[in-house]
Design an enzyme around this catalytic site. Structure first.
Site, PDB file in Angstrom:
ATOM      1  N   GLY A  69      -7.984 -10.829   4.226  1.00  0.00           N
ATOM      2  CA  GLY A  69      -8.580 -10.636   2.906  1.00  0.00           C
ATOM      3  C   GLY A  69      -7.607  -9.884   2.029  1.00  0.00           C
ATOM      4  O   GLY A  69      -6.605  -9.348   2.512  1.00  0.00           O
ATOM      5  N   HIS A  70      -7.908  -9.851   0.757  1.00  0.00           N
ATOM      6  CA  HIS A  70      -7.110  -9.073  -0.176  1.00  0.00           C
ATOM      7  C   HIS A  70      -8.045  -8.320  -1.111  1.00  0.00           C
ATOM      8  O   HIS A  70      -9.262  -8.543  -1.131  1.00  0.00           O
ATOM      9  CB  HIS A  70      -6.146  -9.969  -0.956  1.00  0.00           C
ATOM     10  CG  HIS A  70      -4.840 -10.211  -0.245  1.00  0.00           C
ATOM     11  ND1 HIS A  70      -3.971  -9.195   0.066  1.00  0.00           N
ATOM     12  CD2 HIS A  70      -4.276 -11.343   0.232  1.00  0.00           C
ATOM     13  CE1 HIS A  70      -2.914  -9.682   0.701  1.00  0.00           C
ATOM     14  NE2 HIS A  70      -3.078 -10.982   0.819  1.00  0.00           N
ATOM     15  N   ASP A  89      -7.322  -1.537  -3.260  1.00  0.00           N
ATOM     16  CA  ASP A  89      -6.252  -1.105  -2.366  1.00  0.00           C
ATOM     17  C   ASP A  89      -5.983   0.387  -2.450  1.00  0.00           C
ATOM     18  O   ASP A  89      -5.862   1.069  -1.425  1.00  0.00           O
ATOM     19  CB  ASP A  89      -4.955  -1.855  -2.691  1.00  0.00           C
ATOM     20  CG  ASP A  89      -4.928  -3.258  -2.105  1.00  0.00           C
ATOM     21  OD1 ASP A  89      -5.798  -3.571  -1.278  1.00  0.00           O
ATOM     22  OD2 ASP A  89      -4.028  -4.029  -2.483  1.00  0.00           O
ATOM     23  N   ARG A 104      -4.715  -5.696  11.661  1.00  0.00           N
ATOM     24  CA  ARG A 104      -6.066  -6.213  11.887  1.00  0.00           C
ATOM     25  C   ARG A 104      -6.656  -5.543  13.124  1.00  0.00           C
ATOM     26  O   ARG A 104      -5.930  -5.105  14.024  1.00  0.00           O
ATOM     27  CB  ARG A 104      -6.029  -7.725  12.112  1.00  0.00           C
ATOM     28  CG  ARG A 104      -5.647  -8.537  10.884  1.00  0.00           C
ATOM     29  CD  ARG A 104      -6.036  -9.991  11.079  1.00  0.00           C
ATOM     30  NE  ARG A 104      -5.304 -10.876  10.185  1.00  0.00           N
ATOM     31  CZ  ARG A 104      -5.596 -12.156   9.999  1.00  0.00           C
ATOM     32  NH1 ARG A 104      -6.601 -12.706  10.662  1.00  0.00           N
ATOM     33  NH2 ARG A 104      -4.874 -12.895   9.180  1.00  0.00           N
TER      34      ARG A 104
END
Length: 388
Positions: free
Chosen positions: A135-136, A166, A95
């Site tokens: 988040g994803h 991703d 992050r």
């Protein structure tokens, strides 16, 4: 191909990867596949010496060597900065602000290696109101509009696995950014930070859809457009055996070939004008009825070697054995694991899977020696828990 053979267009490039999950490791895998010497910095808590010599099952980690480091210790920071001192690029996926708090942010690394390309992989990016939060893939797709466009008409959006976010919008964009920055450095530019955010990458991937909307050729409701399953000639169909075909007969001449080879339509269905979207529901029902009359492989035998633009929907186990993919070597076997081969292909600097995925910490001593640590210092670092 031996593990010592440095091949590929990035041979001679050294990359330090601070271990993460998903898009960061994928970017590192791409660089390793292209010939870079990638050193993965794993957590000391993940190190199990009893597993050394056995390939790790995570294929995303292939092509690397691994060193076990505790980044929260002074000794661990010393080790990573020593590795950075001999590196061309670094990849981290923390992050925003975490690397800086560890003393391994861009300023720290550029102090020891001014020409370093510092690659940062996040979902939201390094700034903005969402940047500090988790988040994803599905969340990033939702915010860019991409998730809205995936699914059947009148139904809820469907996550396209995590390939689009991703890996397509994230890891692949980071790999491209790092290679681009390396090119700039070799042309005389200073080292720099590559801020790869999945939201940015997915937005770029959707450029054509935005263009089609401006041209009046794309509607906002999902599942009603030419390329999202709305058109009956660009869709999947169930066959007699419950397996499926993918039909992509977009152009008129390809559709005509499909009609000719299949004998479409079955009586009493009609060959309605396919250019009128009002006919699409009826045409879809007619095609569905026809495709249910034979098995998937029977249709494949009839249509594969033609311009009908039809392919069988293969499962994960079937795909490596398809004649086209087998002929190109699209999948390879390494240490008992069948896996996708490196891509793309290069005529003069061929690529290869040079190493299986390492166990965390499998190359700690080797890499510390390369970085200039003598035996006494290595012993002290191990005793302090800084490395494993």
């Amino acid at each position: 191909m031996t593990e010592d053979a440095a091949t590929g267009p990035l041979a001679g490039v050294r990359v330090v990867e601070l271990a993460g999950i998903g898009p960061g490791p994928f970017a590192a895998m791409m660089l390793a596949d292209l010939g870079a010497d990638v050193v993965r910095v794993d957590r000391v808590t993940d190190v199990d010496p009893s597993a050394f010599g056995t390939p790790h099952p995570d294929l995303l980690n292939r092509g690397r060597r691994s060193i076990g480091v505790d980044l929260k210790t002074a000794g661990g920071r010393e080790v990573v900065l020593a590795l950075v001192g001999g590196a061309d690029a670094l990849i981290e996926g923390f992050r925003p602000g975490v690397a800086e708090r560890l003393g391994l942010g861009p300023a720290d690394c550029h102090a020891v290696r001014p020409r370093l390309v510092y690659g940062r992989m996040t979902g939201w990016g390094q700034d903005g109101p969402a940047a500090p939060y988790a988040g994803h893939d599905i969340d990033y797709l939702a915010l860019t509009g991409a998730l809205h466009g995936v699914g059947r008409a009148g139904q809820r959006p469907v996550p396209p696995m995590n390939l689009l976010g991703d890996f397509g919008g994230g890891g692949m964009m980071l790999a491209l950014g790092i290679v681009s920055a390396l090119y700039a450095v070799r042309a005389g530019a200073p080292g720099q930070v590559v801020d790869a955010a999945i939201v940015d990458g997915v937005a770029v991937l959707s450029t054509q859809i935005h263009a089609l909307r401006r041209l009046g050729m794309w509607q906002d409701p999902r599942g009603v457009n030419l390329l999202d399953g709305g058109a009956p000639f660009y869709d999947t169909y169930e066959c007699a055996d419950g397996r499926h075909l993918a039909v992509g007969a977009l152009e008129p001449r390809f559709y005509d070939e499909l009609v000719r080879r299949t004998g479409f339509p079955l009586p009493p269905d009609e060959a309605l004008d396919r250019t009128d979207p009002g006919n699409w529901p009826a045409l879809r029902e007619s095609w569905a009825r026809l495709f249910r009359t034979r098995t998937r492989d029977e249709w494949t035998a009839l249509l594969a070697h033609s311009d009908a633009c039809v392919a069988p929907v293969l499962d994960w186990a079937e795909a490596p054995g398809h004649p086209q993919l087998a002929a190109r070597g699209t999948f390879v076997e390494r240490d008992g694991a069948v896996q996708p081969a490196p891509a793309p292909r290069f005529s003069s600097t061929p690529t290869a899977v040079r190493r299986p995925p390492p166990q965390p910490g499998e190359h700690t001593d080797e890499l510390l020696a390369e970085a200039g640590f003598d035996a006494a210092r290595v012993a002290a670092l191990r005793a302090a828990g800084a490395v494993a």
